[in-house]
Structures are given as C-alpha cells and as structure tokens.
Scaffold this motif. Structure first.
Motif, PDB file in Angstrom:
ATOM      1  N   ARG A  38      54.457  39.057  57.547  1.00 56.08           N
ATOM      2  CA  ARG A  38      55.282  39.792  56.396  1.00 56.08           C
ATOM      3  C   ARG A  38      56.334  40.685  57.126  1.00 56.08           C
ATOM      4  N   MET A  39      55.923  41.418  58.110  1.00 55.23           N
ATOM      5  CA  MET A  39      56.639  42.459  58.702  1.00 55.23           C
ATOM      6  C   MET A  39      57.945  41.841  59.490  1.00 55.23           C
ATOM      7  N   ILE A  40      57.546  40.488  60.192  1.00 53.37           N
ATOM      8  CA  ILE A  40      58.691  39.893  60.923  1.00 53.37           C
ATOM      9  C   ILE A  40      59.734  39.330  59.762  1.00 53.37           C
ATOM     10  N   THR A  41      59.052  38.904  58.820  1.00 56.97           N
ATOM     11  CA  THR A  41      59.948  38.184  57.713  1.00 56.97           C
ATOM     12  C   THR A  41      61.061  39.108  57.102  1.00 56.97           C
ATOM     13  N   GLU A  42      60.567  40.529  57.141  1.00 59.75           N
ATOM     14  CA  GLU A  42      61.414  41.741  56.352  1.00 59.75           C
ATOM     15  C   GLU A  42      62.382  42.047  57.458  1.00 59.75           C
ATOM     16  N   THR A  43      62.247  42.047  58.754  1.00 59.49           N
ATOM     17  CA  THR A  43      63.015  42.636  59.921  1.00 59.49           C
ATOM     18  C   THR A  43      64.549  42.031  59.932  1.00 59.49           C
ATOM     19  N   ALA A  44      65.394  42.983  59.658  1.00 60.87           N
ATOM     20  CA  ALA A  44      66.819  42.833  59.734  1.00 60.87           C
ATOM     21  C   ALA A  44      67.445  43.148  60.782  1.00 60.87           C
ATOM     22  N   SER A  45      66.846  44.064  61.560  1.00 63.66           N
ATOM     23  CA  SER A  45      67.383  44.623  62.876  1.00 63.66           C
ATOM     24  C   SER A  45      66.243  45.575  63.672  1.00 63.66           C
ATOM     25  N   GLU A 103      64.914  34.619  63.719  1.00 60.03           N
ATOM     26  CA  GLU A 103      66.058  34.468  64.296  1.00 60.03           C
ATOM     27  C   GLU A 103      66.648  35.921  64.718  1.00 60.03           C
ATOM     28  N   VAL A 104      66.516  37.021  63.922  1.00 56.96           N
ATOM     29  CA  VAL A 104      66.959  38.181  64.338  1.00 56.96           C
ATOM     30  C   VAL A 104      66.467  38.793  65.890  1.00 56.96           C
ATOM     31  N   ILE A 105      65.136  38.754  65.608  1.00 59.69           N
ATOM     32  CA  ILE A 105      64.252  39.266  66.803  1.00 59.69           C
ATOM     33  C   ILE A 105      64.761  38.391  68.072  1.00 59.69           C
ATOM     34  N   GLN A 106      64.733  37.286  68.005  1.00 60.98           N
ATOM     35  CA  GLN A 106      65.153  36.217  68.880  1.00 60.98           C
ATOM     36  C   GLN A 106      66.702  36.688  69.808  1.00 60.98           C
ATOM     37  N   ALA A 107      67.470  37.170  68.702  1.00 59.04           N
ATOM     38  CA  ALA A 107      68.901  37.431  69.372  1.00 59.04           C
ATOM     39  C   ALA A 107      68.640  38.572  70.170  1.00 59.04           C
ATOM     40  N   TYR A 108      67.525  39.466  70.197  1.00 56.61           N
ATOM     41  CA  TYR A 108      67.714  40.760  71.021  1.00 56.61           C
ATOM     42  C   TYR A 108      67.192  40.410  72.288  1.00 56.61           C
ATOM     43  N   LEU A 109      66.601  39.267  72.606  1.00 56.78           N
ATOM     44  CA  LEU A 109      65.784  39.106  74.005  1.00 56.78           C
ATOM     45  C   LEU A 109      67.003  39.209  75.089  1.00 56.78           C
ATOM     46  N   LYS A 110      68.027  38.717  75.036  1.00 55.91           N
ATOM     47  CA  LYS A 110      68.850  38.740  76.244  1.00 55.91           C
ATOM     48  C   LYS A 110      69.529  39.887  76.379  1.00 55.91           C
ATOM     49  N   THR A 111      69.298  40.948  75.817  1.00 59.57           N
ATOM     50  CA  THR A 111      69.629  42.358  75.964  1.00 59.57           C
ATOM     51  C   THR A 111      68.539  43.245  76.667  1.00 59.57           C
ATOM     52  N   LEU A 112      67.366  42.681  76.560  1.00 60.58           N
ATOM     53  CA  LEU A 112      66.207  43.399  77.080  1.00 60.58           C
ATOM     54  C   LEU A 112      65.710  43.101  78.435  1.00 60.58           C
ATOM     55  N   ASP A 113      65.264  44.154  79.161  1.00 58.68           N
ATOM     56  CA  ASP A 113      64.606  43.737  80.215  1.00 58.68           C
ATOM     57  C   ASP A 113      63.004  43.958  80.187  1.00 58.68           C
ATOM     58  N   GLY A 114      62.238  44.357  81.516  1.00 59.19           N
ATOM     59  CA  GLY A 114      60.940  44.303  81.376  1.00 59.19           C
ATOM     60  C   GLY A 114      60.521  46.048  81.429  1.00 59.19           C
ATOM     61  N   SER A 115      61.586  46.729  81.212  1.00 58.41           N
ATOM     62  CA  SER A 115      61.006  48.357  80.985  1.00 58.41           C
ATOM     63  C   SER A 115      60.193  48.749  79.926  1.00 58.41           C
ATOM     64  N   PRO A 116      59.330  49.873  80.213  1.00 58.31           N
ATOM     65  CA  PRO A 116      58.437  50.133  79.103  1.00 58.31           C
ATOM     66  C   PRO A 116      59.262  51.096  77.909  1.00 58.31           C
ATOM     67  N   GLY A 117      58.885  51.006  77.074  1.00 52.77           N
ATOM     68  CA  GLY A 117      59.635  51.756  75.628  1.00 52.77           C
ATOM     69  C   GLY A 117      59.146  51.671  74.472  1.00 52.77           C
ATOM     70  N   VAL A 118      59.800  52.090  73.357  1.00 55.92           N
ATOM     71  CA  VAL A 118      59.445  51.960  72.141  1.00 55.92           C
ATOM     72  C   VAL A 118      60.623  51.132  71.346  1.00 55.92           C
ATOM     73  N   TYR A 119      60.042  50.446  70.446  1.00 56.92           N
ATOM     74  CA  TYR A 119      60.925  49.632  69.440  1.00 56.92           C
ATOM     75  C   TYR A 119      60.608  49.894  67.900  1.00 56.92           C
ATOM     76  N   ARG A 120      61.601  49.807  67.344  1.00 61.79           N
ATOM     77  CA  ARG A 120      61.570  50.014  65.702  1.00 61.79           C
ATOM     78  C   ARG A 120      62.004  48.871  65.232  1.00 61.79           C
ATOM     79  N   MET A 121      61.172  48.266  64.057  1.00 62.83           N
ATOM     80  CA  MET A 121      61.660  47.048  63.269  1.00 62.83           C
ATOM     81  C   MET A 121      62.159  47.636  62.043  1.00 62.83           C
ATOM     82  N   LEU A 122      63.466  47.509  61.376  1.00 63.03           N
ATOM     83  CA  LEU A 122      64.063  47.822  60.206  1.00 63.03           C
ATOM     84  C   LEU A 122      64.192  46.828  59.364  1.00 63.03           C
ATOM     85  N   ASN A 123      64.184  47.144  57.903  1.00 60.03           N
ATOM     86  CA  ASN A 123      64.619  46.207  57.002  1.00 60.03           C
ATOM     87  C   ASN A 123      66.115  46.111  56.603  1.00 60.03           C
ATOM     88  N   ALA A 124      66.340  45.240  55.810  1.00 59.07           N
ATOM     89  CA  ALA A 124      67.949  45.247  55.301  1.00 59.07           C
ATOM     90  C   ALA A 124      68.387  46.566  54.856  1.00 59.07           C
TER      91      ALA A 124
END
Length: 621
Positions: free
Chosen positions: A66-73, A13-34
């Motif tokens: 497991r990584m997705i389950t722990e992702t909070a932001s 659910e957290v990851i899904q919420a970011y989709l509307k703010t993203l475009d098709g640009s290349p880049g780097v992403y970080r997954m963080l826990n609580a």
C-alpha cells in the motif's frame, strides 16, 4: 545530499526512476505521496539496495505494498555511517509522524531524586527536567508517585530535611517534621554538620543499592550507643533500622543479580501494542510505565521494539543493560547507537533463563494485562463517543473534543483552560492554559475571556494548519455556559471563518445540580439527557476535568503572584540569586535596606550587580 525526483506517477515506476541517482552510501530516505505528505521514513546501510527492494513488483507485505502504491516521490539524505542514519531516522519520525512508521506517542520526561551539593545541610527532593543544579542525581523513576514514596521512606530512615533553603534559614524552632521524627532538625542546630553529612552519605549509599552496608553501620552505632548507656540515641537508631527493614520488605521486585537495567516487554494483539518498561536501579525496582505506540497495520514485534528503543532513548541516557522480550532486527546497530549516546557500552539482551528472564516475563505479563485494560477502555470510550454523536446530532462520533473553561477570583489572576479528549481518553499532553491578557479578566467579563481564549486558539490553528491536514482541529467544542456563552462563541467563530465545528454549551440547569444539566446549541432549543444516561456522565466528566484544569492553572498563577517579590523586577537577578539574597537577608525588605558591601557578601553578587540592586530600591523610595 537531498534529491527530488519527478512525480509523474505513483508506485514502482517512480521508485525505479531513483535507482540511477543512488549509490551504496548509508542514509535515510523519505517516501511521499502526491500531496507531498511523508508516508514513511527509513534508514539503509546501502541506499541503492534498499530502494531496489521497493522497486520490485512482488514480495512485499500488504502494508508495504500500500505504501509503495501511494508513493509519488522520494527524498534522500546520505550519512557517514549506518548508526548516524538510525539516529537521524528516529529524529525525523518523531518530527514528521509518518503514517506507516511506528511512533512513540507518550514521551514525557521522568523524575529523579537530587541531593544538592551547594549547601552544608542539603535537602533531598524530586527533580524533573534539565540537570542544571550541582548535586547527586538518582533515577529515573517511573512516576512522581514512585519518587514521593521513596522520598517518604528516606525521610523516615535518614531524617533529611525537605524544606526550602529560605524556610530553612528562617526557622527559630523545630517544625512538625522534627517532632514526628522525619527530620534531624539541622535548621535549629539539633544536629551537627558532620553528623548530617553522615546521614546524607548513608542516603546516597541506599540509593546506590548498598543497603546492607547502611544497615550494618546503623546496627554497629546502636550497639555502641547501648554500651555507652546512651539509651535514647540507641532507641532512635533502632527505629531507623526498623524503618529501613520495612522499606526493604516493601520494595517489591528487588533483583539480586541485576544492579542497573531497563526491562522492556512488548505485547501485540489485534493491531494494538503495549510496551511495558521497568526501571531497575541499585538492585531495586523504581517503578514501571506502559506505552501505547502508534503502529501501522502489519508491523511486527522486532520493528516495534526497535522503533520504541531508538525513539525513547533519543533524549535520555540508557542504562548499561536492556532486557528485551523480543529480539530487534538490528541489535548490533541499536546497541552501538545507544553506546554513542551514553558514552559507554550498552548491552541489548533477550534473556532465556534465570532471574533476567523472570524480570522480562513479569514485564510481559504487565504489558498483556495493561493492553487488555486499554482495549476494554477504548471500546467503552468509542461507545460513549457514538452516543455523544447521537445525542448532539453530529455527523459522526467526534475524534477530538475540546472543552473550555475560565477561572478567576473577581477578575484577578484570570486564566482560561482547554482540555482535549478523544478515542484514547483524555489527551493531557495537549491541554493548554491561557493567561488572560485583555481587560476582560480585570472586569470579570466571562464572555470577553472566552472570546480571547478562542480567538488565540483558532487564530494559531489557522496560521499553522490552514488546510486542516493535522489532527489538531476539533470536531466538537464544549463550552461551560448557557445560551449567552454559546451565542458569543458562535459570533467569535463566525468572525474567524470557522463555522463548521459543532459546538455545545453545558449549563448547570435547575438548582445547579449534577444530573440536571441543560445543553445549548446555536438556533435550537435547550434540551437535557436522562439522569442515568452514560453520555450525561461522560459530558460531566469532560466538564469537571476542564474545571479542574482551569482552577489548577489559576491557583498556580495566584501562588506565583503571592510569592513574587520586587527582586523579580531587577535585571540580572535570576532565580538562583533571588534565592541566595532571600536566604542571606531573610526578606526582600531587608535586601532593600542592605548596603552595597553587605550585598556583595552574598555569593554570586558582584559589585556592579550590588550597585544595580541598591539603585533599584533607592529609585523606588
């Protein structure tokens, strides 16, 4: 562009919420826990598509799930190209050390051979670090041992000097190296500048792989000397040809069809990986090094090799060819990133047949054997740590042991040393030395020195990681000493508010013999272990390693003090100008007596600096 999103939940659910703010640009992403700890750093050609993949509920490996389950932001940083994203990703991985990424842990610099160009009779020597000196550099070599062997061979064949410039300028008669035919004796005019330059050129050709031409030239010179009845010179040339032949036969793997390449092979077994790296330069093998990257569960060969290559060459120039044991996922992208770093084409190949495939197979065999030894050593180490926990009544086997020792001679050049050990053995990259700054050193006060060392160590730890989230905090302290040292250290730790770390003092015991050590703990009676107990031998190795490290640091400090001169205290006179002055005048005393015009005759010494040097010495008189 950096974006932060809500952390009201974790997972898809957290990851899904970011989709509307993203475009098709290349880049780097970080997954963080609580707790805002970085779990994973990744790159993407299209950020929206990559994040969309994580938002799916099914189709992931156990590790990714497991990584997705722990992702909070999540955090995002866009780049202009995917190549930039790849380079940024690896920089962030090395900096942040996320749990779910492959991490290259051993990333030391490699030694080179350098032949300087600023001296008429250049020496040949080992070099490590930044290439600030003008000269010809050859390498990298896998280890200092490989460099030393090659230098030894070059001295036998080409008779190049290995003494310092100051020693060279101060010689009045040949040294032992000349007597045993390891040097041509340029310091006492046993060879002309032109003939020495020929030797240097031959050595450079040898290091460039042109050994056949060197040998042919030597053979022609020997025949010419023989025809001219110069039998002594002909015999000397014969000895050099013989030494060169021995060098060539002892080189090991000498590929004919590969002039310059790195051979990289991976072996993966039981969740552990070994990467074996061979350096091929000038059609010669210049050694190999094994690496044991930290890998998350479920990582595959392609991911591990890609991470290794991009992290390893982050601060090193890649050769024109990389020979790999396994294909990487983004071969074109990796090749492009390496080419940008090197400023030329870099080819990444998985050879299937021929000499290149044999080189990779040899590296793979070494990786397989090295990992087997490592796993065996790790099993033994884990048993010893478990035995240590039982012997010292610890709650669990220690993950990090820190051992402290001091070294000095009647209070002079006092140094404190700290070594670190754990499940992977000695962690030499985390060793530390402490120059004793307080009066405790001058007073030969061992208690005071230990207090200074531990205070500096743990004050810094408390400042950098007060919540103890990193693995830099020890589970066990071993102190070289008995009840007095243990009591003093306990007081220090109490003052710092760090009283929950187990601590044991190791005293020599009766007659100060190995095997009769006594162990001291706060508020408990001292005890000893059986003479043949493996845990006792383990503690002895830890204590001896700390002693070796502290003594080495003390000797280095003492040697530096011995070589110190008044020139060190003159502003504007650095190491290079100091060497130039000593080479020109022979000693600091002679520099102190020199007139300003004489000082200006030295390269790099301007009139204002010459005046400053003269004023410095005149003020002291």
């Amino acid at each position: 562009m950096i974006q932060d999103g809500p952390s009201i939940a974790t997972g898809h659910e957290v990851i899904q919420a970011y989709l509307k703010t993203l475009d098709g640009s290349p880049g780097v992403y970080r997954m963080l826990n609580a707790a805002s700890e970085v779990l994973y750093v990744g790159k993407a050609r299209n950020l929206r598509n990559r994040v969309s993949n994580y938002s799916r509920i099914t189709g992931h490996s156990a590790r990714i799930q497991r990584m997705i389950t722990e992702t909070a932001s999540m955090m995002f940083l866009t780049t202009r190209t995917e190549t930039e994203a790849l380079l940024l990703e690896q920089n962030l991985i090395k900096q942040l050390k996320p749990r779910y990424n492959v991490l290259l842990r051993d990333d030391k610099s490699f030694p080179y051979i350098v032949i300087p160009t600023d001296h008429p009779f250049p020496m040949i020597r080992k070099h490590r670090g930044k290439r600030s000196e003008k000269g010809h550099y050859f390498g990298p070599f896998a280890s200092a041992g490989a460099v030393n062997r090659t230098l030894n061979q070059l001295q036998r064949v080409f008779l190049l000097r290995n003494c310092t410039d100051s020693m060279f300028s101060g010689r009045t008669r040949p040294c032992l190296q000349y007597q045993i035919k390891r040097c041509a004796g340029p310091c006492v005019d046993k060879i002309s500048a032109g003939d020495y330059a020929t030797l240097v050129a031959d050595a450079k050709r040898f290091l460039e792989g042109k050994t056949t031409a060197v040998q042919a030239n030597l053979a022609a010179e020997m025949a010419s000397a023989s025809d001219a009845l110069e039998f002594e010179r002909a015999a000397a040339l014969r000895d050099r040809i013989k030494a060169l032949t021995q060098v060539q036969s002892a080189q090991g793997i000498n590929p004919r069809g590969v002039s310059e390449a790195d051979v990289i092979a991976l072996h993966l077994e039981n969740g552990q990986a070994c990467v074996q790296l061979f350096f091929i330069r000038a059609n010669q093998s210049w050694g190999n090094r094994d690496f044991y990257p930290r890998i998350p569960a479920g990582a595959e060969e392609s991911e591990i090799l890609e991470a290794f290559i991009t992290q390893f060459y982050d601060d090193k120039e890649p050769p024109p060819l990389l020979l790999l044991s396994h294909a990487v996922d983004n071969e074109d992208l990796v090749s492009q990133a390496l080419a940008e770093r090197a400023g030329r084409k870099v080819e990444v190949v998985v050879p299937q047949r021929g000499e290149k495939a044999e080189l990779v197979e040899n590296a793979a065999r070494n990786a397989r054997e090295s990992l087997a030894r490592k796993m065996s050593e790790s099993a033994t180490q884990n048993k010893l740590l478990a035995g240590l926990a039982e012997a010292f009544d610890l709650d669990a086997p220690p993950k990090r042991i820190e051992v402290y020792d001091n070294s000095h001679i009647q209070g002079t050049n006092a140094v404190g040393g700290m070594i670190v050990a754990g499940a992977d053995g000695f962690l030499k990259s985390q060793y530390r030395k402490f120059n004793i700054k307080s009066a405790a050193g001058a007073n030969s006060d061992d208690f005071g020195m230990m207090k200074e060392v531990l205070t500096r160590r743990f004050e810094r730890l408390l400042k950098e990681d007060p919540e103890r989230k990193s693995d830099a905090w020890p589970d066990l302290l071993l102190i070289d000493g008995g009840a007095g040292q243990v009591s003093a250290v306990a007081e220090i730790m109490a003052e710092l508010g760090v009283e929950d770390i187990a601590m044991v003092g190791v005293a020599k015991g009766v007659d100060r013999d190995h095997g009769k050590e006594e162990f001291h703990r706060t508020g408990q009676r001292p005890f000893a272990l059986r003479m043949n107990d493996p845990v006792l031998y383990f503690v002895q190795r830890l204590r001896d390693e700390a002693h070796r490290w502290a003594i080495g640091a003390h000797r280095a400090k003492r040697a530096k003090a011995v070589s110190a001169t008044p020139l060190d205290d003159i502003p504007g006179v650095g190491a290079a100008r100091k060497r130039a002055l000593l080479a020109h005048f022979g000693s600091a005393k002679a520099v102190s007596r020199a007139a300003i015009p004489d000082l200006m005759a030295v390269g790099g010494i301007s009139e204002p600096l010459a005046q400053k040097i003269s004023d410095f010495f005149n003020a002291k008189n």
